[in-house]
Design a protein around this motif. Sequence first.
Motif, PDB file in Angstrom:
ATOM      1  N   LEU A  71      -1.300  81.747  74.923  1.00 14.59           N
ATOM      2  CA  LEU A  71      -1.393  83.207  75.013  1.00 14.59           C
ATOM      3  C   LEU A  71      -1.665  83.652  76.451  1.00 14.59           C
ATOM      4  O   LEU A  71      -1.019  84.575  76.958  1.00 14.59           O
ATOM      5  CB  LEU A  71      -2.502  83.712  74.080  1.00 14.59           C
ATOM      6  CG  LEU A  71      -2.674  85.207  73.935  1.00 14.59           C
ATOM      7  CD1 LEU A  71      -1.453  85.832  73.283  1.00 14.59           C
ATOM      8  CD2 LEU A  71      -3.913  85.501  73.103  1.00 14.59           C
ATOM      9  N   SER A  74       1.521  82.823  78.688  1.00 13.11           N
ATOM     10  CA  SER A  74       2.605  83.781  78.465  1.00 13.11           C
ATOM     11  C   SER A  74       2.214  85.166  78.984  1.00 13.11           C
ATOM     12  O   SER A  74       3.055  85.908  79.491  1.00 13.11           O
ATOM     13  CB  SER A  74       2.989  83.844  76.980  1.00 13.11           C
ATOM     14  OG  SER A  74       1.919  84.301  76.194  1.00 13.11           O
ATOM     15  N   GLY A  75       0.929  85.484  78.897  1.00 10.28           N
ATOM     16  CA  GLY A  75       0.449  86.753  79.442  1.00 10.28           C
ATOM     17  C   GLY A  75       0.600  86.819  80.950  1.00 10.28           C
ATOM     18  O   GLY A  75       0.921  87.867  81.511  1.00 10.28           O
ATOM     19  N   ARG A  98       7.943  86.909  76.199  1.00  7.11           N
ATOM     20  CA  ARG A  98       7.504  88.043  75.371  1.00  7.11           C
ATOM     21  C   ARG A  98       7.363  87.618  73.911  1.00  7.11           C
ATOM     22  O   ARG A  98       6.406  87.978  73.239  1.00  7.11           O
ATOM     23  CB  ARG A  98       8.489  89.205  75.477  1.00  7.11           C
ATOM     24  CG  ARG A  98       8.424  89.920  76.810  1.00  7.11           C
ATOM     25  CD  ARG A  98       9.379  91.078  76.889  1.00  7.11           C
ATOM     26  NE  ARG A  98       9.078  92.043  75.842  1.00  7.11           N
ATOM     27  CZ  ARG A  98       9.989  92.799  75.224  1.00  7.11           C
ATOM     28  NH1 ARG A  98      11.257  92.694  75.533  1.00  7.11           N
ATOM     29  NH2 ARG A  98       9.634  93.651  74.299  1.00  7.11           N
ATOM     30  N   HIS A 101       4.363  85.314  73.567  1.00  8.66           N
ATOM     31  CA  HIS A 101       3.131  86.099  73.609  1.00  8.66           C
ATOM     32  C   HIS A 101       2.899  86.824  72.284  1.00  8.66           C
ATOM     33  O   HIS A 101       1.779  86.825  71.760  1.00  8.66           O
ATOM     34  CB  HIS A 101       3.198  87.098  74.771  1.00  8.66           C
ATOM     35  CG  HIS A 101       1.878  87.673  75.149  1.00  8.66           C
ATOM     36  ND1 HIS A 101       0.916  86.941  75.797  1.00  8.66           N
ATOM     37  CD2 HIS A 101       1.354  88.914  74.974  1.00  8.66           C
ATOM     38  CE1 HIS A 101      -0.141  87.707  76.004  1.00  8.66           C
ATOM     39  NE2 HIS A 101       0.097  88.903  75.509  1.00  8.66           N
ATOM     40  N   THR A 104       2.024  84.139  69.516  1.00 10.07           N
ATOM     41  CA  THR A 104       0.700  83.537  69.702  1.00 10.07           C
ATOM     42  C   THR A 104      -0.392  84.552  69.391  1.00 10.07           C
ATOM     43  O   THR A 104      -1.429  84.192  68.836  1.00 10.07           O
ATOM     44  CB  THR A 104       0.513  82.970  71.118  1.00 10.07           C
ATOM     45  OG1 THR A 104       0.795  83.975  72.086  1.00 10.07           O
ATOM     46  CG2 THR A 104       1.376  81.760  71.352  1.00 10.07           C
TER      47      THR A 104
END
Length: 133
Positions: A71, A74-75, A98, A101, A104
């Motif tokens: 998370l 990807s953030g 995206r 994210h 997750t």
Amino acid sequence: MWLLVVNGLIYLSINAASGRMWRRFFPLSPRGFLADLKAAFRGRLSHADPRRYNTVQRAAYLFVILDLVLLVLSGLVLWKSVQFPLLRELMGGYEAARYVHFFTMAALVGFVAIHVAMALLVPRSLLHMIRGR
């Protein structure tokens, strides 16, 4: 996000350095996981010692640790895609990041919902979580 990152790094560092992570979450066996999962679905999972995690709890907590790492990564791609081109490409591009994210985050929300429901089913465990004993 940065509060989550700093808190996660402190948690992982302390638990890895002290050996607590290995004692609490390992070993994991597929046979033990399936046995505990069947017991959980039947409502017969033992809660005799709240300080000891069963195999399903171990797997769930390891899953959420890995989920949080993914998370955050990807953030970072979504937040500063230009500054993290290698990470962006490892995730399959901005659009794939995206999706990663989103899923997750959905997995984290699902974990929290199940965790709260399970804690409410065994009120004694909820008291142990609140008191820390």
